[in-house]
Design an enzyme around this catalytic site. Structure first.
Site, PDB file in Angstrom:
ATOM      1  N   LYS A  44       0.648  -1.315   0.210  1.00 15.61           N
ATOM      2  CA  LYS A  44      -0.604   0.511  -0.370  1.00 15.61           C
ATOM      3  C   LYS A  44       0.766   1.505   0.492  1.00 15.61           C
ATOM      4  O   LYS A  44       0.379   2.280   0.359  1.00 15.61           O
ATOM      5  CB  LYS A  44      -1.096   0.339   0.907  1.00 15.61           C
ATOM      6  CG  LYS A  44      -2.465  -1.109   1.124  1.00 15.61           C
ATOM      7  CD  LYS A  44      -2.380  -1.702   0.217  1.00 15.61           C
ATOM      8  CE  LYS A  44      -3.269  -0.823  -1.036  1.00 15.61           C
ATOM      9  NZ  LYS A  44      -3.857  -1.204  -2.386  1.00 15.61           N
ATOM     10  N   HIS A 106       6.896  -7.580  -2.445  1.00 15.57           N
ATOM     11  CA  HIS A 106       7.058  -6.451  -1.222  1.00 15.57           C
ATOM     12  C   HIS A 106       7.642  -6.990   0.198  1.00 15.57           C
ATOM     13  O   HIS A 106       7.649  -7.469   0.904  1.00 15.57           O
ATOM     14  CB  HIS A 106       4.932  -7.266  -0.772  1.00 15.57           C
ATOM     15  CG  HIS A 106       3.910  -6.650  -0.914  1.00 15.57           C
ATOM     16  ND1 HIS A 106       4.457  -4.834  -1.491  1.00 15.57           N
ATOM     17  CD2 HIS A 106       3.235  -6.861  -1.676  1.00 15.57           C
ATOM     18  CE1 HIS A 106       2.894  -4.680  -2.398  1.00 15.57           C
ATOM     19  NE2 HIS A 106       2.093  -5.640  -2.783  1.00 15.57           N
ATOM     20  N   SER A 136      -4.538   3.207   4.547  1.00 17.44           N
ATOM     21  CA  SER A 136      -4.883   2.626   3.096  1.00 17.44           C
ATOM     22  C   SER A 136      -4.871   0.912   3.175  1.00 17.44           C
ATOM     23  O   SER A 136      -5.492  -0.080   2.331  1.00 17.44           O
ATOM     24  CB  SER A 136      -3.529   2.634   1.930  1.00 17.44           C
ATOM     25  OG  SER A 136      -3.393   2.046   0.910  1.00 17.44           O
TER      26      SER A 136
HETATM   27  P1  A3P Z   1      -5.247   4.795  -1.035  1.00 17.88           P
HETATM   28  O1  A3P Z   1      -5.804   3.380  -0.194  1.00 17.88           O
HETATM   29  O2  A3P Z   1      -4.745   5.612   0.411  1.00 17.88           O
HETATM   30  O3  A3P Z   1      -5.980   5.418  -1.639  1.00 17.88           O
HETATM   31  P2  A3P Z   1      -0.537   0.013  -3.820  1.00 17.88           P
HETATM   32  O4  A3P Z   1      -0.772   0.056  -5.442  1.00 17.88           O
HETATM   33  O5  A3P Z   1       1.365  -0.263  -3.128  1.00 17.88           O
HETATM   34  O6  A3P Z   1      -1.325  -1.387  -3.095  1.00 17.88           O
HETATM   35  O7  A3P Z   1      -0.649   1.269  -3.043  1.00 17.88           O
HETATM   36  C1  A3P Z   1      -2.020   1.659  -3.116  1.00 17.88           C
HETATM   37  C2  A3P Z   1      -2.387   3.490  -3.362  1.00 17.88           C
HETATM   38  O8  A3P Z   1      -1.373   3.947  -3.599  1.00 17.88           O
HETATM   39  C3  A3P Z   1      -3.347   3.523  -2.605  1.00 17.88           C
HETATM   40  O9  A3P Z   1      -3.374   4.374  -1.893  1.00 17.88           O
HETATM   41  C4  A3P Z   1      -3.943   3.860  -4.376  1.00 17.88           C
HETATM   42  O10 A3P Z   1      -4.893   4.619  -4.480  1.00 17.88           O
HETATM   43  C5  A3P Z   1      -2.895   4.793  -4.430  1.00 17.88           C
HETATM   44  N1  A3P Z   1      -2.966   4.743  -5.746  1.00 17.88           N
HETATM   45  C6  A3P Z   1      -2.141   4.212  -6.904  1.00 17.88           C
HETATM   46  N2  A3P Z   1      -2.194   4.812  -7.792  1.00 17.88           N
HETATM   47  C7  A3P Z   1      -1.993   6.301  -7.257  1.00 17.88           C
HETATM   48  C8  A3P Z   1      -1.618   7.694  -7.795  1.00 17.88           C
HETATM   49  N3  A3P Z   1      -1.746   7.223  -9.580  1.00 17.88           N
HETATM   50  N4  A3P Z   1      -1.568   8.281  -7.669  1.00 17.88           N
HETATM   51  C9  A3P Z   1      -1.748   8.903  -6.129  1.00 17.88           C
HETATM   52  N5  A3P Z   1      -2.505   7.443  -4.892  1.00 17.88           N
HETATM   53  C10 A3P Z   1      -1.696   6.271  -5.748  1.00 17.88           C
END
Ligand code: A3P
Length: 292
Positions: A44, A106, A136
């Site tokens: 996340k 991860h 998140s």
């Molecule tokens: P939130 O849950 O705070 O919205 P991962 O890809 O490691 O699982 O992380 C997911 C997190 O990154 C989520 O956070 C998601 O919304 C955010 N995320 C994904 N793409 C993004 C982007 N283009 N800009 C900002 N945040 C992004």
């Protein structure tokens, strides 16, 4: 298809679930290629965002079809992941025909397969401040049927502080990779907050690390395509085709903000979190922004 929420267990000192360890021997013996690029994060922290940026940097110009029909989790496979009925992450990596292979993990630093180090592979680590990362992760565990049941937010936050999360302690993860960066030049350590604050600048940093001479114009196009709203609307980037996720509970692309923790932490939670954080992070030079 029905998926079973797993239990956490201690795996060589790190909390894990069987979906991340059932393929362990093969993952540990994985044969990296010298031009493989590893995208590493605590869950996340912006893995999908970085994966998509890398994919566009390498393949946008060459393969227009990929953009329309290949989901991000097939372009940048999740190395250690294994779910019944699907190819393993490792098999998906091995079926990639494009080079360089972009590989997501991860794993905490001590679990990274040896061949990545032997081949001096390039690695991009993305870290996110603990508070937003925890929020998140909580929403992710609510909607992802192959993650443990998150229960209520208060108990989730306690478990986050104790490191009882899949892939273990956030504190150990971010500091473990940070320490490695001091001796391994092929590791770029990036911050989610910096990417939100100035995506263009961070793209430039990334290109310089990778030795890519992507033009400013092209970088600008990519910057537009990887903004939160664009990725949220893009079925190849937003995980809407992943059967383990229940978007009725919460979307994968949830908020994409720095500071959303403020709408989750109570004053008391924030105080005890800060106190605990100071203690856990007292021996590191690593610092984070929790607001921008
Ligand atoms: P939130 O849950 O705070 O919205 P991962 O890809 O490691 O699982 O992380 C997911 C997190 O990154 C989520 O956070 C998601 O919304 C955010 N995320 C994904 N793409 C993004 C982007 N283009 N800009 C900002 N945040 C992004």
């Amino acid at each position: 298809m029905e998926f079973e929420r797993p239990e956490l267990f201690d795996f060589h000192g790190v909390s894990m679930t069987h979906y991340m360890t059932d393929n362990w021997e093969k993952v540990q013996n994985f044969k990296a290629l010298p031009d493989d690029i590893l995208v590493a994060t605590y869950p996340k922290a912006g893995t999908t965002w970085m994966s998509y940026i890398l994919d566009l940097l390498y393949f946008k110009q060459k393969d227009k079809e990929r953009e329309k029909s290949v989901a991000i989790f097939d372009r940048v496979p999740f190395l250690e992941f294994i779910t019944p009925g699907f190819p393993t992450g490792l098999e998906t990596v091995e079926s990639l025909t494009t080079r360089p292979r972009l590989i997501k993990t991860h794993l905490p630093i001590q679990f990274v397969p040896k061949s990545f180090w032997d081949n001096n592979c390039r690695m991009v680590y993305v870290a996110r401040n603990a508070k937003d990362n925890a929020v998140s992760y909580y929403h992710f565990d609510r909607m992802n049927m192959v993650q443990p049941e998150p229960k209520d937010w208060n108990s989730f936050l306690d478990r986050f502080m104790e490191g009882k999360m899949v892939f273990g302690s956030w504190y150990d993860h971010v500091t473990g990779w940070w320490d490695k960066k001091q001796t391994y030049p092929n590791l770029l350590y990036m911050f989610y907050e910096d990417m939100v604050q100035d995506t263009g600048r961070e793209l430039e940093r990334l290109c310089s690390f990778l030795g890519l001479s992507t033009s400013l114009e092209e970088r600008e196009r990519i910057r537009g395509g990887v903004q939160f709203d664009a990725m949220k609307a893009n079925p190849m980037a937003n995980y809407s085709t992943d059967p383990v996720m229940d978007f009725k509970v919460s979307p994968f692309m949830r908020k994409g903000k720095v500071g959303d923790w403020k709408s989750h932490f109570t004053v008391a939670q924030n105080e005890s979190f800060d106190e605990h954080y100071k203690m856990k992070m007292k021996n590191t030079t690593l610092t984070f922004k929790t607001t921008i």
